[in-house]
Design a protein around this motif. Structure first.
Motif, PDB file in Angstrom:
ATOM      1  N   THR A  95       0.575  -1.107   0.121  1.00  0.00           N
ATOM      2  CA  THR A  95       0.012  -0.096   0.021  1.00  0.00           C
ATOM      3  C   THR A  95       1.181   1.296   0.003  1.00  0.00           C
ATOM      4  O   THR A  95       0.646   2.203  -0.904  1.00  0.00           O
ATOM      5  CB  THR A  95      -1.031  -0.228   1.234  1.00  0.00           C
ATOM      6  OG1 THR A  95      -1.662  -1.254   1.141  1.00  0.00           O
ATOM      7  CG2 THR A  95      -1.908   1.448   1.162  1.00  0.00           C
TER       8      THR A  95
ATOM      9  N   ILE B  20      -4.752  -0.640   6.799  1.00  0.00           N
ATOM     10  CA  ILE B  20      -4.504   0.510   5.944  1.00  0.00           C
ATOM     11  C   ILE B  20      -4.871   1.863   6.380  1.00  0.00           C
ATOM     12  O   ILE B  20      -4.346   2.810   5.930  1.00  0.00           O
ATOM     13  CB  ILE B  20      -5.604  -0.073   4.808  1.00  0.00           C
ATOM     14  CG1 ILE B  20      -4.992  -1.469   4.077  1.00  0.00           C
ATOM     15  CG2 ILE B  20      -5.493   1.060   3.600  1.00  0.00           C
ATOM     16  CD1 ILE B  20      -5.914  -1.749   3.046  1.00  0.00           C
TER      17      ILE B  20
ATOM     18  N   GLY C 112      -5.627   2.054  -1.178  1.00  0.00           N
ATOM     19  CA  GLY C 112      -5.460   0.841  -0.710  1.00  0.00           C
ATOM     20  C   GLY C 112      -6.692   0.168  -0.318  1.00  0.00           C
ATOM     21  O   GLY C 112      -7.219  -0.730  -0.411  1.00  0.00           O
TER      22      GLY C 112
END
Length: 231
Positions: free
Chosen positions: A35, A64, A79
């Protein structure tokens, strides 16, 4: 998060705990690194692997969200969008993934600054006393933001444990590069929250396979310094 937390704060010697990252933790490292790099095709693969390893949807979402504090909203949002696409694809194929618990309400008694300060002290084992130095003295407001937002708003949430949040953090810092002093600090925090030297060596190996050889080499050098200082 009780399922994947493997150690308690201040377990620096690693006695009696797992010497290797469990599959869910390995997936968290891969997801965070990819990510942060913005490698969305590989991230899709890592997200599928993470869900298959036993991570819940909310654990992945939390990881995330956490990393935006280190690599910014754009990477974090991309992400999350990638995770949404993966979940849609899995649902269309008949796979219904476990959402997992939502974050419990935060006890907001006391000022955010003092709550964040207490969490940082718990993570580091070092009292936050004395005059501010370095960047905190040069730009005091950023020190306030760190205490109030990063260590209160984010670290207070309970979907992930401290060890997993630190794994997210060092994965992002290793992937973006050029932030070795911060990586050094957080690798020390990793040891303080119970991650072992072997687990951190394994973490570097995952960085090599996700972020790249250059990023892994830099992370290894910092880790070697940190472990040498503990001897």
């Amino acid at each position: 998060m009780a399922v994947i937390v493997t150690a308690t704060v201040n377990a620096q010697d690693g006695a009696g705990i797992n010497q290797y990252l469990v599959p869910e933790q390995r997936s968290i490292v891969s997801i965070a690194a990819l990510t942060a790099k913005g490698d969305l095709p590989k991230l899709k693969t890592a997200l599928n692997a993470g869900l298959d390893s036993g991570l819940t949807v909310n654990e992945i979402k939390e990881a995330i969200v956490h990393l935006y504090a280190y690599c910014g909203f754009p990477r974090s949002i991309r992400g999350l969008q990638t995770l949404m696409a993966v979940l849609d694809e899995r649902k269309a194929s008949g796979r219904n993934d476990e959402p997992g618990p939502e974050s419990a309400p935060i006890n907001d008694e006391g000022s955010k600054y003092e709550r964040g300060k207490a969490i940082l002290e718990e993570l580091s084992g070092v009292p936050e006393t004395g005059p501010k130095t370095g960047y905190a003295a040069f730009a005091p407001i950023i020190e306030v933001f760190l205490k109030e937002h990063l260590f209160a708003d984010i670290f207070e949430r309970d979907v992930l444990g401290y060890a997993e949040r630190e794994l997210v953090t060092v994965s992002v810092l290793s992937s973006i590069g050029g932030v070795e002093p911060m990586l050094r600090s957080h690798l020390n925090l990793c040891l303080n929250v119970g991650l072992t030297p072997n687990q951190l060596q394994q973490f570097v190996g995952i960085i090599k396979s996700t972020a790249g050889k250059k990023e892994a080499k830099a992370a290894q050098e910092v880790l070697d310094e940190v472990l040498k200082s503990k001897k």
